[in-house]
Motif scaffolding. Structure first.
Motif, PDB file in Angstrom:
ATOM      1  N   ILE A   1     -28.643  91.606  29.511  1.00  0.00           N
ATOM      2  CA  ILE A   1     -28.569  90.646  30.608  1.00  0.00           C
ATOM      3  C   ILE A   1     -29.855  89.819  30.648  1.00  0.00           C
ATOM      4  N   ASP A   2     -29.692  88.522  30.872  1.00  0.00           N
ATOM      5  CA  ASP A   2     -30.835  87.622  30.953  1.00  0.00           C
ATOM      6  C   ASP A   2     -31.538  87.398  29.615  1.00  0.00           C
ATOM      7  N   THR A   3     -30.781  87.551  28.513  1.00  0.00           N
ATOM      8  CA  THR A   3     -31.353  87.226  27.201  1.00  0.00           C
ATOM      9  C   THR A   3     -30.395  86.286  26.465  1.00  0.00           C
ATOM     10  N   PHE A   4     -30.903  85.712  25.378  1.00  0.00           N
ATOM     11  CA  PHE A   4     -30.033  84.850  24.572  1.00  0.00           C
ATOM     12  C   PHE A   4     -28.901  85.638  23.932  1.00  0.00           C
ATOM     13  N   LEU A   5     -29.144  86.940  23.680  1.00  0.00           N
ATOM     14  CA  LEU A   5     -28.080  87.759  23.089  1.00  0.00           C
ATOM     15  C   LEU A   5     -26.830  87.704  23.944  1.00  0.00           C
ATOM     16  N   ALA A   6     -27.018  87.804  25.280  1.00  0.00           N
ATOM     17  CA  ALA A   6     -25.874  87.793  26.190  1.00  0.00           C
ATOM     18  C   ALA A   6     -25.184  86.432  26.190  1.00  0.00           C
ATOM     19  N   LEU A   7     -25.973  85.372  25.982  1.00  0.00           N
ATOM     20  CA  LEU A   7     -25.379  84.034  25.979  1.00  0.00           C
ATOM     21  C   LEU A   7     -24.612  83.761  24.692  1.00  0.00           C
ATOM     22  N   ILE A   8     -25.108  84.338  23.586  1.00  0.00           N
ATOM     23  CA  ILE A   8     -24.589  83.935  22.277  1.00  0.00           C
ATOM     24  C   ILE A   8     -23.580  84.931  21.687  1.00  0.00           C
ATOM     25  N   ILE A   9     -23.981  86.208  21.592  1.00  0.00           N
ATOM     26  CA  ILE A   9     -23.201  87.155  20.793  1.00  0.00           C
ATOM     27  C   ILE A   9     -21.739  87.308  21.255  1.00  0.00           C
TER      28      ILE A   9
ATOM     29  N   VAL B   1     -24.467  85.976  33.356  1.00  0.00           N
ATOM     30  CA  VAL B   1     -25.251  86.857  32.482  1.00  0.00           C
ATOM     31  C   VAL B   1     -26.737  86.512  32.446  1.00  0.00           C
ATOM     32  N   THR B   2     -27.150  85.465  33.148  1.00  0.00           N
ATOM     33  CA  THR B   2     -28.592  85.221  33.238  1.00  0.00           C
ATOM     34  C   THR B   2     -28.999  85.141  34.711  1.00  0.00           C
ATOM     35  N   HIS B   3     -30.247  85.546  34.998  1.00  0.00           N
ATOM     36  CA  HIS B   3     -30.729  85.498  36.379  1.00  0.00           C
ATOM     37  C   HIS B   3     -31.960  84.626  36.542  1.00  0.00           C
ATOM     38  N   SER B   4     -32.874  84.742  35.585  1.00  0.00           N
ATOM     39  CA  SER B   4     -34.186  84.138  35.811  1.00  0.00           C
ATOM     40  C   SER B   4     -34.154  82.642  35.518  1.00  0.00           C
ATOM     41  N   ASP B   5     -35.066  81.934  36.130  1.00  0.00           N
ATOM     42  CA  ASP B   5     -35.128  80.489  35.967  1.00  0.00           C
ATOM     43  C   ASP B   5     -35.392  80.113  34.515  1.00  0.00           C
ATOM     44  N   SER B   6     -36.183  80.938  33.824  1.00  0.00           N
ATOM     45  CA  SER B   6     -36.553  80.591  32.453  1.00  0.00           C
ATOM     46  C   SER B   6     -35.369  80.727  31.492  1.00  0.00           C
ATOM     47  N   MET B   7     -34.288  81.398  31.931  1.00  0.00           N
ATOM     48  CA  MET B   7     -33.117  81.540  31.062  1.00  0.00           C
ATOM     49  C   MET B   7     -31.983  80.591  31.440  1.00  0.00           C
ATOM     50  N   ARG B   8     -32.187  79.756  32.435  1.00  0.00           N
ATOM     51  CA  ARG B   8     -31.101  78.875  32.869  1.00  0.00           C
ATOM     52  C   ARG B   8     -30.716  77.902  31.760  1.00  0.00           C
ATOM     53  N   THR B   9     -29.423  77.627  31.657  1.00  0.00           N
ATOM     54  CA  THR B   9     -28.968  76.562  30.772  1.00  0.00           C
ATOM     55  C   THR B   9     -28.903  75.285  31.585  1.00  0.00           C
TER      56      THR B   9
ATOM     57  N   LEU C   1     -37.741  61.075  36.024  1.00  0.00           N
ATOM     58  CA  LEU C   1     -38.963  61.866  35.876  1.00  0.00           C
ATOM     59  C   LEU C   1     -39.100  62.876  37.010  1.00  0.00           C
ATOM     60  N   ASP C   2     -38.773  62.414  38.227  1.00  0.00           N
ATOM     61  CA  ASP C   2     -38.882  63.312  39.382  1.00  0.00           C
ATOM     62  C   ASP C   2     -37.980  64.527  39.229  1.00  0.00           C
ATOM     63  N   ALA C   3     -36.748  64.292  38.759  1.00  0.00           N
ATOM     64  CA  ALA C   3     -35.820  65.415  38.558  1.00  0.00           C
ATOM     65  C   ALA C   3     -36.431  66.411  37.584  1.00  0.00           C
ATOM     66  N   PHE C   4     -37.047  65.892  36.526  1.00  0.00           N
ATOM     67  CA  PHE C   4     -37.688  66.769  35.550  1.00  0.00           C
ATOM     68  C   PHE C   4     -38.865  67.529  36.146  1.00  0.00           C
ATOM     69  N   ARG C   5     -39.539  66.859  37.081  1.00  0.00           N
ATOM     70  CA  ARG C   5     -40.719  67.495  37.656  1.00  0.00           C
ATOM     71  C   ARG C   5     -40.324  68.604  38.622  1.00  0.00           C
ATOM     72  N   GLN C   6     -39.228  68.381  39.349  1.00  0.00           N
ATOM     73  CA  GLN C   6     -38.860  69.347  40.396  1.00  0.00           C
ATOM     74  C   GLN C   6     -38.401  70.682  39.828  1.00  0.00           C
ATOM     75  N   VAL C   7     -37.566  70.632  38.806  1.00  0.00           N
ATOM     76  CA  VAL C   7     -37.183  71.876  38.139  1.00  0.00           C
ATOM     77  C   VAL C   7     -37.376  71.696  36.646  1.00  0.00           C
ATOM     78  N   ASP C   8     -37.328  72.806  35.925  1.00  0.00           N
ATOM     79  CA  ASP C   8     -37.718  72.805  34.521  1.00  0.00           C
ATOM     80  C   ASP C   8     -36.555  72.359  33.623  1.00  0.00           C
ATOM     81  N   PHE C   9     -36.137  71.092  33.741  1.00  0.00           N
ATOM     82  CA  PHE C   9     -34.981  70.649  32.961  1.00  0.00           C
ATOM     83  C   PHE C   9     -35.243  70.685  31.464  1.00  0.00           C
TER      84      PHE C   9
END
Lengths: 276, 313
Positions: A137-145, A216-224, A60-68
């Motif tokens: 860059i930093d979108t799902f398009l860059a991750l997928i296409i 191809v991603t920078h922001s935390d919200s796009m991290r895999t 739970l703590d790991a989940f709380r510390q970053v947005d897993f």
């Protein structure tokens, strides 16, 4: 006594194999036990093999510390998006390469195969530049296409489609099937094992991919989940119980998948040769 | 026949074709173009001709990354294949529980390199790690593992008072730590492939050999190895490419990134550093070009000199 000798020989083989198996799974067991230890317990030296008390809070703590959970969702989107598109592009292309006649077929197919010779590191920088021109860059398009075509999958499916008897296609034409109908009603139902191979391989490859999402991603919200774990490992570099909990969580989906479709995973890796 | 709708074939190819053009072919053209430019984070900064390639020759860190990669590949690949062949041979006997062993050996193959790197970094921890605890229990001294830049040959020859430096110091202890983990990580895959190869060898070969009185090592040397050589050659090529492309463990495990005195800086990691840390994108493409040439020639050399000894039945 030959039978005694045989028996002791077998025992020896088992002993060596068991030692080997222990070495293969030890790191995983160590990861699991560390993941439920307290921080104090974990850094004891020499360490206790079994935890004194089980601390499931680490997860739970790991989940709380970053947005897993966000990372997890991103990875699911990336994995399924890529796999779905790989199915569409490779089934269509393989069908054309295997069963249709058109000008430039061999040349085109050879060009596709030649692309497989180029090692992945070569693509990193120019792809990054191209993706930033596209504003991806930093979108799902860059991750997928960029990974929505798997040339090896095209190759594998083409080989399989060529083995389907011509009579089936002739009969389908007489019944007035168009290409799409032939694909959906004849080719795909007859190719299920190969399609499973392609799908399983793609899922494992996407889930575990790291270098590409990293660049191809920078922001935390796009991290895999992989780049998220690497980030977490840098941020919490000494909190080993949390890191082990996060690692366990990261590999669990594939390990579960592995136990269900073990044979398919081994087979698809064997056929494709390359992981990653 | 299908003559009338000939254009439909192109329609089927189109999705794959577009992606291949945009993300396989175009990047290669772009890579070649970029290698002639000084190219920063915001775009081209001017044409420099062959200067990026000239810089390769005078960049000591590039040389270091190449020699690191050399030691890494030359140790990981044979070690993985020999160990895998050993276990595959044991699994190829009539024993119970073969499926269980196979399952266990294969688990590392499906797990992510990032997670494994995190766990192995913990195992290798110099002060708290379980590996050093094990060493101490056996009466051995603790090793600094990922923090030790000393070369293996440097240590070995140093014991005899001979000093070796540079390339000949060999892989560092830190690199050895990565090598051990890589062997562990890839062995399962190679075991399964080698086992499949062993099972495909016709039994008659062995029976004929036994009638001729061959035993043990001779059977292995003159029957098993030649019959298995296509499989081994396949493993050699694919494992070399995988080892050459290693990036993740260097990124996750070594601290500072690239290891103590850059002794774990493998060439793909160096490419990453130059491009996405320092933003020398033009120069990075020159490095990428060298990587391409090296992998290409590795495969060509293997085909030319080793494949001659492969028996395709």
């Amino acid at each position: 006594m030959p039978s005694m000798r045989r028996l002791s020989e077998k025992t020896l083989i088992h002993v060596v194999l068991i030692v080997g198996a222990c070495m293969m799974i030890m790191p995983f067991l160590w990861m699991l036990t560390t993941s439920v230890k307290t921080q104090q317990d974990a850094i004891k030296f020499p360490p206790d093999i079994f935890p004194k008390q089980l601390v499931f809070m680490n997860y739970l703590d790991a989940f709380r510390q970053v947005d897993f959970s966000g990372y997890f969702l991103n990875t699911v989107i990336m994995t399924f998006g890529t796999t779905l598109l790989v199915f569409v592009t490779s089934v269509c292309a393989a069908y054309a390469f295997a069963r249709l006649k058109f000008v430039g077929r061999e040349l085109l197919f050879m060009t596709f195969l030649a692309m497989m010779m180029v090692p992945i590191p070569v693509y990193l920088v120019p792809s990054y530049v191209i993706l930033s021109h596209l504003g991806w860059i930093d979108t799902f398009l860059a991750l997928i296409i960029p990974w929505s075509v798997n040339i090896f999958a095209i190759f594998l499916l083409r080989q399989h489609f060529m083995t389907i008897p011509q009579e089936l296609f002739d009969a389908a034409r007489i019944d007035g099937f168009d290409h799409l109908n032939i694909l959906m009603r004849i080719v795909i139902p007859l190719s299920k094992p190969v399609l499973v191979t392609v799908g399983v391989f793609q899922i494992v490859a996407s889930w575990n991919s790291f270098l590409w999402p990293l660049i191809v991603t920078h922001s935390d919200s796009m991290r895999t989940i992989q780049t998220g774990l690497a980030y977490f490992a840098q941020a919490e570099s000494t909190n080993y119980p949390l890191l082990c909990a996060a690692s366990t969580f990261t590999i669990m989906p594939l390990v579960v998948l592995y136990f269900f479709v073990q044979r398919h995973i081994m087979e698809s890796f064997a056929r494709s040769g390359l992981k990653e | 026949m299908l003559r009338r709708g000939w254009w439909k074939a192109y329609l089927f190819i189109l999705p794959a074709f577009l992606v291949v053009i945009a993300f396989r072919l175009l990047p290669i053209v772009q890579a070649v173009r970029m290698s002639f430019f000084r190219w920063g984070i915001a775009g081209p900064l001017g044409f420099v001709g062959l200067k990026n390639f000239a810089r390769l020759f005078i960049d000591p860190k590039f040389y270091l990354s190449l020699s690191n990669t050399f030691w890494y590949v030359i140790l990981v690949v044979p070690m993985t294949i020999v160990i895998s062949l050993f276990f595959a041979s044991l699994l190829n006997t009539k024993i119970r529980g073969r499926g269980v062993y196979r399952t266990l050996y294969y688990i590392p193959v499906v797990t992510s390199t990032v997670a494994l790197s995190v766990v192995w970094k913990w195992i290798y921890n110099p002060d708290r790690g379980v590996l050093n605890a094990l060493f101490n229990m056996l009466g051995l001294e603790s090793v600094k593992w990922l923090h030790d830049p000393r070369g293996l040959f440097e240590l070995l020859f140093g014991a005899f008072g001979i000093e070796v430096t540079g390339f000949f110091a060999g892989p560092s202890v830190a690199l050895l730590a990565l090598i051990i983990m890589a062997v562990w990580h890839n062995a399962g895959y190679c075991i399964i492939i080698a086992l499949a190869g062993l099972q495909n060898i016709p039994r008659q070969y062995y029976e004929a050999a036994r009638l001729d009185g061959a035993t043990g090592w001779n059977v292995f040397r003159h029957i098993t190895l030649p019959a298995l050589s296509p499989t081994l050659f396949y493993l050699l090529v694919t494992q070399s490419i995988i080892a050459f492309n290693t990036f993740t463990p260097v990124y996750v495990m070594t601290d500072p990134p690239g290891g103590p005195l850059s002794t774990t800086n493998l060439v793909v990691f160096y490419l990453y550093e130059q491009s996405f840390k320092l933003w020398n994108l033009g120069y990075a493409n020159a490095i990428a070009f060298v990587i391409f040439i090296l992998i290409f020639s590795l495969v060509v050399v293997q085909r030319k000199f080793i494949e001659r000894r492969v028996y395709y039945a």
